[in-house]
Design an enzyme around this catalytic site. Structure first.
Site, short mmCIF file in Angstrom:
data_model
loop_
_atom_site.label_atom_id
_atom_site.label_comp_id
_atom_site.label_asym_id
_atom_site.label_seq_id
_atom_site.Cartn_x
_atom_site.Cartn_y
_atom_site.Cartn_z
N CYS A 62 -36.84 24.57 35.05
CA CYS A 62 -35.82 25.26 34.26
C CYS A 62 -36.32 25.68 32.87
CB CYS A 62 -34.57 24.40 34.13
SG CYS A 62 -33.90 23.94 35.74
N HIS A 70 -30.26 27.39 28.81
CA HIS A 70 -30.28 27.23 30.27
C HIS A 70 -28.87 26.91 30.77
CE1 HIS A 70 -31.18 26.10 34.25
NE2 HIS A 70 -31.14 24.80 34.03
N ASN A 84 -26.44 27.39 38.46
CA ASN A 84 -27.72 27.05 37.81
C ASN A 84 -28.85 27.69 38.60
OD1 ASN A 84 -30.10 25.83 37.00
ND2 ASN A 84 -29.21 23.78 36.81
O1 UT7 Z 1 -31.25 22.52 35.69
C1 UT7 Z 1 -31.84 21.37 35.22
C2 UT7 Z 1 -30.96 20.61 34.35
N1 UT7 Z 1 -29.88 20.06 35.13
C3 UT7 Z 1 -28.86 19.53 34.49
O2 UT7 Z 1 -28.82 19.58 33.30
C4 UT7 Z 1 -27.80 18.82 35.28
C5 UT7 Z 1 -27.32 17.61 34.50
N2 UT7 Z 1 -26.30 16.82 35.15
C6 UT7 Z 1 -25.03 17.27 35.31
O3 UT7 Z 1 -24.72 18.39 35.00
C7 UT7 Z 1 -24.01 16.31 35.80
O4 UT7 Z 1 -24.53 15.01 35.80
C8 UT7 Z 1 -23.49 16.63 37.24
C9 UT7 Z 1 -22.64 17.88 37.21
C10 UT7 Z 1 -24.65 16.79 38.18
C11 UT7 Z 1 -22.60 15.48 37.73
O5 UT7 Z 1 -21.54 15.27 36.82
P1 UT7 Z 1 -21.21 13.80 36.33
O6 UT7 Z 1 -20.00 13.87 35.51
O7 UT7 Z 1 -22.45 13.24 35.69
O8 UT7 Z 1 -20.87 13.07 37.68
P2 UT7 Z 1 -21.54 11.76 38.27
O9 UT7 Z 1 -22.88 12.06 38.83
O10 UT7 Z 1 -21.43 10.66 37.26
O11 UT7 Z 1 -20.56 11.46 39.46
C12 UT7 Z 1 -19.18 11.11 39.23
C13 UT7 Z 1 -18.49 10.98 40.57
C14 UT7 Z 1 -19.30 10.12 41.55
O12 UT7 Z 1 -18.37 9.37 42.30
P3 UT7 Z 1 -18.11 7.82 41.94
O13 UT7 Z 1 -19.43 7.16 42.07
O14 UT7 Z 1 -17.59 7.83 40.53
O15 UT7 Z 1 -17.09 7.43 42.96
C15 UT7 Z 1 -19.94 11.13 42.46
O16 UT7 Z 1 -20.19 10.62 43.74
O17 UT7 Z 1 -18.36 12.26 41.17
C16 UT7 Z 1 -18.91 12.21 42.50
N3 UT7 Z 1 -19.43 13.53 42.83
C17 UT7 Z 1 -18.68 14.51 43.34
N4 UT7 Z 1 -17.39 14.56 43.68
C18 UT7 Z 1 -16.92 15.71 44.18
C19 UT7 Z 1 -20.70 13.99 42.65
N5 UT7 Z 1 -20.78 15.25 43.06
C20 UT7 Z 1 -19.54 15.61 43.49
C21 UT7 Z 1 -19.01 16.79 44.02
N6 UT7 Z 1 -17.69 16.80 44.34
N7 UT7 Z 1 -19.73 17.89 44.20
#
Ligand code: UT7
Length: 319
Positions: free
Chosen positions: A101, A242, A272
């Protein structure tokens, strides 16, 4: 951009997710996905043709072509020579660069260095990705985020006034986080074999860790670059970061104290697209009139590696 639009509603049919979760956690509403017969060079060539058209440049006047990509058509050869031939740049110096990225930022820096040193006269830098090909469509944590697309810019020697064009750069990396965002198999460490799980040939991400890194580095890298250039955030007319997550951009703009109206955001429509996201956001800013001649533009890339790169540009459109 590829024509095919994939909405959050479609993803709801594929994995256990919801439009509400995707929009509230990321800001993404839809994204573009390449057709089956479209690969990275096809998207890159389309962006280059558009750039040549917009700038009124003859392909034969380009002497350097850099393609920033994580998803080349083949392990080798690189995409750039193929794109050069597709767009009529006969015998152009051409190679790929991969910093995921941050790749487009590295490409800009390389092209600028070569133009400033006289090694090239006119460079085209492309960011192009077909991330849909390395996506695990069963993994809701990643398949709702990434998408396909390509964008391109031109960097040329014009004997211009000091302080125009690329004003400064700031780059860095931290390889300790290499497995926070990666494709585990398919390289020389772990070649693909019949025993390789499909998931290991796809993008895997420790989202929370990358989120923490992204929010921190976006602010730190920008501040270091502005300080080195003897400027402050008040001097910046436009920030093109980004397009990973709306919450990352919100958080960074608040901490940096930049007016939200100066922050380009198109991830709601494009998701993204890794190294393509900054040039696609630049193109949007040009088309919507957000990016005007003479504007001071702060571009920031961050992502896998972990890597980051910021570039400060005094924008000089030829169109
Ligand atoms: O391009 C390179 C750079 N990339 C980035 O900068 C990405 C950085 N990371 C992010 O943007 C975020 O961490 C994400 C968007 C990927 C995830 O958001 P988050 O608020 O950090 O969610 P999380 O990973 O902490 O997950 C929260 C909950 C989890 O469930 P539990 O464990 O709390 O029950 C996940 O399993 O959300 C769940 N989850 C989803 N639920 C519905 C993860 N993905 C999904 C989904 N739909 N697609």
């Amino acid at each position: 951009m590829p024509q095919r639009v994939m909405t959050n509603a479609e993803l709801e049919e594929m994995v256990d997710t919801s439009d509400e979760w995707i929009v509230s956690r990321t800001g993404i509403r839809e994204r573009r996905i390449a057709a089956d017969d479209q690969a990275t060079t096809d998207l890159a060539a389309e962006a280059v043709r558009d750039l040549l058209r917009r700038t009124g440049t003859d392909a034969s006047d380009v002497d350097l072509l850099i393609v920033a990509t994580t998803t080349p058509d083949y392990p080798f050869p690189p995409c750039a020579p193929i794109v050069g031939t597709m767009t009529g740049m006969d015998h152009v110096a051409a190679y790929d660069t991969n910093a995921v990225c941050s790749g487009f930022m590295y490409g800009i820096a390389q092209a600028t260095g070569m133009v400033e040193s006289g090694m090239a006269r006119r460079a085209v830098v492309v960011g192009a990705e077909t991330l849909s090909r390395i996506m695990n469509w069963d993994d809701r944590a990643t398949c709702v985020l990434f998408a396909d697309g390509a964008g391109a810019v031109m960097i040329e020697a014009d004997g211009g006034e000091p302080g125009t064009g690329v004003v400064g750069v700031e780059f860095g990396s931290d390889g300790t986080g290499f497995a926070d965002l990666w494709v585990p198999a398919g390289g020389t460490r772990s070649p693909v074999s019949p025993q390789t799980p499909h998931a290991d040939t796809c993008i895997q991400m420790n989202g929370r860790e990358v989120f923490r890194f992204a929010t921190r580095i976006l602010v730190e890298s920008s501040q270091r670059l502005l300080a080195e250039a003897g400027m402050t955030i008040a001097d910046v007319d436009l920030m093109v970061a980004h397009q990973a997550n709306e919450r990352i951009l919100d958080h960074a703009s608040e901490r940096m104290g930049i007016d939200r109206a100066k922050v380009v955001m198109n991830l709601d429509r494009l998701g993204n697209t890794s190294s393509a996201s900054i040039p696609l956001a630049l193109a949007d800013a040009v088309d919507t009139g957000m990016l005007e001649e003479g504007a001071l533009v702060l571009m920031v890339g961050f992502g896998a590696g972990l890597t980051w790169g910021s570039v400060l540009v005094r924008w000089e459109p030829r169109t």
